[in-house]
Design an enzyme around this catalytic site. Structure first.
Site, PDB file in Angstrom:
ATOM      1  N   HIS A  96       0.845  -1.191   0.000  1.00 17.48           N
ATOM      2  CA  HIS A  96       0.000   0.000   0.000  1.00 17.48           C
ATOM      3  C   HIS A  96       0.888   1.251   0.000  1.00 17.48           C
ATOM      4  O   HIS A  96       1.942   1.271   0.644  1.00 17.48           O
ATOM      5  CB  HIS A  96      -0.920   0.001   1.233  1.00 17.48           C
ATOM      6  CG  HIS A  96      -1.993   1.036   1.151  1.00 17.48           C
ATOM      7  ND1 HIS A  96      -1.742   2.366   1.398  1.00 17.48           N
ATOM      8  CD2 HIS A  96      -3.300   0.955   0.804  1.00 17.48           C
ATOM      9  CE1 HIS A  96      -2.872   3.056   1.220  1.00 17.48           C
ATOM     10  NE2 HIS A  96      -3.822   2.214   0.851  1.00 17.48           N
ATOM     11  N   GLU A 151      -4.203   2.582  -7.221  1.00 17.09           N
ATOM     12  CA  GLU A 151      -4.600   3.663  -6.314  1.00 17.09           C
ATOM     13  C   GLU A 151      -3.701   4.881  -6.536  1.00 17.09           C
ATOM     14  O   GLU A 151      -2.606   4.960  -5.951  1.00 17.09           O
ATOM     15  CB  GLU A 151      -4.464   3.209  -4.859  1.00 17.09           C
ATOM     16  CG  GLU A 151      -5.297   2.002  -4.507  1.00 17.09           C
ATOM     17  CD  GLU A 151      -5.552   1.920  -3.007  1.00 17.09           C
ATOM     18  OE1 GLU A 151      -6.727   1.888  -2.628  1.00 17.09           O
ATOM     19  OE2 GLU A 151      -4.581   1.921  -2.243  1.00 17.09           O
TER      20      GLU A 151
HETATM   21  P1  PGA Z   1      -9.604   6.000   0.666  1.00 15.43           P
HETATM   22  O1  PGA Z   1      -8.372   4.983   0.783  1.00 15.43           O
HETATM   23  O2  PGA Z   1     -10.790   5.203   0.193  1.00 15.43           O
HETATM   24  O3  PGA Z   1      -9.782   6.549   2.055  1.00 15.43           O
HETATM   25  O4  PGA Z   1      -9.214   7.043  -0.324  1.00 15.43           O
HETATM   26  C1  PGA Z   1      -8.198   3.960  -0.151  1.00 15.43           C
HETATM   27  C2  PGA Z   1      -6.955   3.196   0.184  1.00 15.43           C
HETATM   28  O5  PGA Z   1      -5.967   3.807   0.607  1.00 15.43           O
HETATM   29  O6  PGA Z   1      -6.910   1.952   0.046  1.00 15.43           O
END
Ligand code: PGA
Length: 225
Positions: A96, A151
């Protein structure tokens, strides 16, 4: 019809009391969806409690962890290894961007962690924030089945998601490079925008941070996905 993955990433949130309140509220909603795979990734401290709550209430929810040790069992203070995760869950989030940024996690470590997950029969959910990060995966893994979560950094926790068209374009590029992967979108997903992502051809689901913490909002995300 494609299967849609809806994954809750609780990050470093919730006590055991708050987690059981979350489950208690969610179980009041209709969770019998077909073609939807619901996965919750709580902090390690809650995996055991939530597993019991899921079993006791016969909920259609799977469990995952948010990290995996680079090491197997042994003298590695503070680490949680794949065998330990496998007692509770089937999935593990790896790489992540918050770990890459705050804990200096490298591509090399991400690859080693993917190997540890696969050795322990855990499905890796590998987070990438740009298409370049796929290259190191491509040279290491060709035909393996796993989940990639795209992401973009600007979208995480900002309230400003990427556009569905752009996310789909990246998902398509990822699928062109790696065979057999599922690609999810993550970053400011809400019950209002989730469908704009999941209806795109190459997006197989969503990784949800903040909006997964509220059970009603998470239920609406599942429903609208
Ligand atoms: P968020 O985070 O939905 O709060 O933007 C997503 C993630 O970091 O997996």
């Amino acid at each position: 019809m494609k299967d849609i993955y809806i994954i809750a990433n609780w990050k470093s949130n919730k006590t055991s009391k708050e987690a059981s309140e979350w489950i208690n509220e969610l179980r009041g909603y209709e969770l019998t969806f077909i073609h939807k795979e619901i996965i919750v990734c709580p902090p390690f401290t809650l995996l055991s409690d939530i597993k019991l709550l899921i079993e006791n209430n016969s909920l259609n929810i799977k469990l995952g962890a948010q990290n995996i040790s680079l090491f197997d069992e042994g003298a590695f203070t503070g680490e949680i290894n794949g065998k330990q995760i496998k007692e509770f869950g089937e999935y593990v989030i790896i790489g992540h961007s918050e770990r890459r940024k705050n804990l200096s996690e490298t591509d090399d470590e991400v690859i080693k962690k993917i190997r540890k997950a696969l050795e322990n029969n855990l499905m890796p959910i590998v987070c990438i924030s740009n298409i370049m990060q796929v290259e190191s995966l491509k040279s290491e893994f060709k035909e393996l089945k796993f989940v990639i979560a795209y992401e973009p950094l600007f979208a995480i926790g900002s309230g400003s998601p990427d556009t569905p068209e752009n996310a789909n374009n990246i998902a398509k590029q990822i699928k062109n490079k790696l065979n057999n992967v599922k690609v999810l979108y993550g970053g400011s997903v809400t019950s209002e925008n989730v469908n704009s992502f999941t209806q795109m051809q190459d997006i197989d689901g969503v990784l949800v941070g903040k909006s997964s913490l509220n059970p009603l909002e998470f239920y609406k995300i599942i429903k609208n996905a």
